[in-house]
Design an enzyme around this catalytic site. Sequence first.
Site, short mmCIF file in Angstrom:
data_model
loop_
_atom_site.label_atom_id
_atom_site.label_comp_id
_atom_site.label_asym_id
_atom_site.label_seq_id
_atom_site.Cartn_x
_atom_site.Cartn_y
_atom_site.Cartn_z
N HIS A 17 0.70 -1.10 -0.04
CA HIS A 17 0.18 0.08 -0.01
C HIS A 17 0.93 1.29 -0.22
CE1 HIS A 17 -2.98 -2.82 2.14
NE2 HIS A 17 -3.80 -2.42 0.97
N LYS A 41 -15.68 -7.22 5.81
CA LYS A 41 -14.55 -8.12 6.10
C LYS A 41 -14.49 -8.31 7.50
CE LYS A 41 -11.45 -7.62 2.14
NZ LYS A 41 -10.18 -6.97 1.83
N ARG A 90 -2.80 -5.17 -8.67
CA ARG A 90 -1.67 -5.99 -8.42
C ARG A 90 -1.68 -7.12 -9.66
NH1 ARG A 90 -3.46 -8.22 -2.93
NH2 ARG A 90 -5.22 -7.77 -3.95
N SER A 128 -2.89 -7.94 2.77
CA SER A 128 -2.99 -8.26 4.08
C SER A 128 -3.38 -9.35 4.77
CB SER A 128 -4.01 -6.85 4.72
OG SER A 128 -3.71 -5.74 4.04
#
Length: 158
Positions: A17, A41, A90, A128
């Site tokens: 990030h 989440k 990504r 993460s």
Amino acid sequence: MNIAIYPGTFDPITNGHIDILKKAVRIFDKVIIAVAEETGKNTLFNIEERKNICSGAVKNIAKVEVSSFDGLVVNFAKKMNASTMIRGMRAVSDFEYELQLVLMNKKLDKDIETIFLLPNFEYLYLSSSMVKKVMKLGGKITGLIPENVETAMREKIL
Ligand code: COA
């Protein structure tokens, strides 16, 4: 002033990030990290923790602010006078989800543009969840997260 927001869950913020953020500040006058309160989440860190961890991680990067938001991200962008949203792209696997987000956000507010930035090679497959899993299993995560993030994760997980 050309302002952008960089929204996400940031549970927690990683060097991937930060890599995106450093690229973004070269383009914009100000970049606001927008930590989403609710993303569906099950987060390791609560919203205050995620925000504080982000602030600690970016304290030496000029032109960056950290804030949190609830509700629609386009509304938050408007409130911050930002006409651009930054997202990291990504791998091809990110594309479909990101496309859905862009199209929905465009429908909600046609004035907000999304710009995708590519991370450096070493962060292409970083996430993460991956960092949390590896730390839980006792693996080395050196170079993947800032020091203050590692400290916060050790306190929480180990
Ligand atoms: N380096 C490392 N990891 C990265 C990364 C990078 N450059 N870019 C993304 N990731 C990872 C994140 O760590 C995260 O990993 P995880 O799933 O293992 O936790 C994953 O990619 C995606 O997370 P993130 O970029 O934080 O996005 P998100 O999908 O969690 O959240 C919001 C996206 C917050 C922008 C979106 O849910 C939102 O806008 N919510 C508000 C409601 C709304 O307006 N919705 C839009 C209309 S549908």
